[in-house]
Design a protein around this motif. Structure first.
Motif, short mmCIF file in Angstrom:
data_model
loop_
_atom_site.label_atom_id
_atom_site.label_comp_id
_atom_site.label_asym_id
_atom_site.label_seq_id
_atom_site.Cartn_x
_atom_site.Cartn_y
_atom_site.Cartn_z
N ARG A 256 5.35 -64.58 -18.11
CA ARG A 256 5.48 -65.87 -17.44
C ARG A 256 4.31 -66.80 -17.79
N PRO A 271 7.93 -74.80 -16.34
CA PRO A 271 9.26 -74.29 -15.99
C PRO A 271 9.40 -74.03 -14.49
N PHE A 273 11.82 -71.90 -11.76
CA PHE A 273 12.74 -70.77 -11.75
C PHE A 273 13.59 -70.77 -10.48
N TYR A 290 20.10 -66.28 -12.93
CA TYR A 290 18.90 -67.12 -13.00
C TYR A 290 19.24 -68.48 -13.58
N VAL A 292 16.61 -71.69 -15.17
CA VAL A 292 15.25 -72.17 -15.41
C VAL A 292 15.34 -73.61 -15.92
N LYS A 321 11.93 -62.95 -12.81
CA LYS A 321 11.34 -64.13 -13.45
C LYS A 321 10.52 -63.74 -14.68
N SER A 325 11.41 -64.86 -18.40
CA SER A 325 10.39 -65.53 -19.21
C SER A 325 10.31 -64.94 -20.60
#
Length: 366
Positions: A256, A271, A273, A290, A292, A321, A325
């Motif tokens: 991340r 970004p 999330f 998800y 983003v 997350k 990423s």
């Protein structure tokens, strides 16, 4: 000087038999032909089409056409070997064709069948057709952009060109140290051609500056590729590049943090999330949806991912997350490099594998 009506009468007198046959065929079949920008087009998409446009490599170039031939003879012929997604016949102002056309099939297999079956087909005695794979130019170069222009500002300036823009890469201009060059990749040759036309009609001004808009030339592409690689590296970007910096961040702080750094370096913004757990599977697997949002990217990233929690007390959303990423690092790195490197080239340096293996310890992804 001829009046407009005199010109119309002259055009109507050219090839009247085939024009009448074309009009009768259109009435009988209900097929829709649209003439725009010097070409007459069927489909793109055709009636009943569902899904994305066909992939690159599905279009053929048709040459050596008699100029009095029209779609009522050509479309049925090329439909025999596969489903047509689009057919474009290049036209003159008089109503004759310009001697060539393009047929885009629903798949690469249709294009291959057309080449195998219809190349040298005798449309008329002593008139064999030329049918070959179309060279679909999908990339433009825009040179002369100010040094202060960011990728986000460039994308905003390019929004009026429509949804066909897939990638945009900013690099130092090879012509002058005081400017940047943008490499633009589009979803199709048509999207690229329409974008080029729109930019040229705007007196080639972008971000307030006079720019040079051209098809991306192979020699320029090669020069820019050499600019990004080190003297002894074939496909690996230099240590000072965004990907190398993100790689170092990945090794020390996790996926991340590496994504955050890469977005900063690409001037895309931070970004954001969103994750939602959809359920669980055997052996501790969790299924997540998800999305983003990266402010400088034209569209949000969304999808599904499985993760497993190996440590007591791990937060599933945080683990998801991190896994997402790692996936986005690969996507963004490919987006930045694919304009300059052919598909798969980064695998030789291991760069693509870097992001796939970039999930923090204790997390597995599938």
């Amino acid at each position: 000087m001829q009046s407009k009506r005199e010109c119309e009468l002259w055009c109507e007198s050219v090839n009247p038999e085939n024009k009448a046959a074309l009009e009768a065929w259109v009435r009988e079949t209900g097929i829709r032909l649209v003439q725009v920008n010097g070409q007459r087009k069927y489909g793109g998409p055709p009636p009943g089409w569902v899904g994305s446009p066909p992939p690159p490599g599905s279009e053929v170039f048709i040459g050596r056409l008699p100029q009095d031939v029209y779609e009522h003879q050509l479309i049925p012929l090329f439909q025999r070997v596969g489903r047509l997604y689009e057919f474009r016949l290049m036209m003159t102002f008089s109503g004759l064709n310009r001697g060539f056309a393009y047929a885009r099939y629903s798949s690469r297999r249709g294009a291959q069948a057309a080449i195998a079956t219809l190349h040298n087909h005798p449309l008329r005695p002593s008139c064999p057709l030329l049918v070959c794979l179309s060279t679909e130019k999908c990339e433009l170069s825009v040179d002369g952009l100010p040094l202060a222009v960011t990728r986000r500002a460039l994308l905003l300036a390019l929004q009026p060109l429509g949804p066909g823009l897939q990638e945009a890469l900013l690099l130092p201009s090879p012509g002058t140290a005081l400017a940047q060059i943008a490499l633009l990749k589009f979803s199709s040759h048509r999207a690229a051609a329409m974008a080029k036309k729109a930019l040229m009609e705007g007196q080639s001004r972008l971000c307030g500056e006079q720019v040079a808009v051209e098809w991306l030339k192979p020699d320029l592409k090669q020069r820019l590729r050499q600019h990004l690689v080190g003297p002894s590296q074939r496909c690996l970007q230099p240590e000072g590049s965004r990907l190398a910096l993100a790689r170092d961040k990945l090794q020390s702080h996790g996926a991340r943090a590496a994504l955050q750094l890469l977005c900063q370096r690409m001037k895309l913004g931070s970004p954001v999330f969103l994750t939602k757990c959809l359920g669980t599977g055997p052996a501790g697997w969790y299924h997540f949806w998800y999305q983003v949002v990266i402010p400088g990217h034209p569209a949000p990233f969304s999808g599904l991912i499985w993760v497993v929690l190996n440590l007591d007390g791990q937060n599933g959303h945080e683990v998801a997350k991190d896994a997402v990423s790692a996936r986005l690092l690969e996507t963004l790195s490919e987006s930045e490099a694919s304009l300059l490197w052919p598909a798969g080239a980064l695998n030789e340096s291991g760069a693509s594998l870097l992001w796939s293996a970039g999930v923090e310890a204790g997390t597995l992804v599938k």
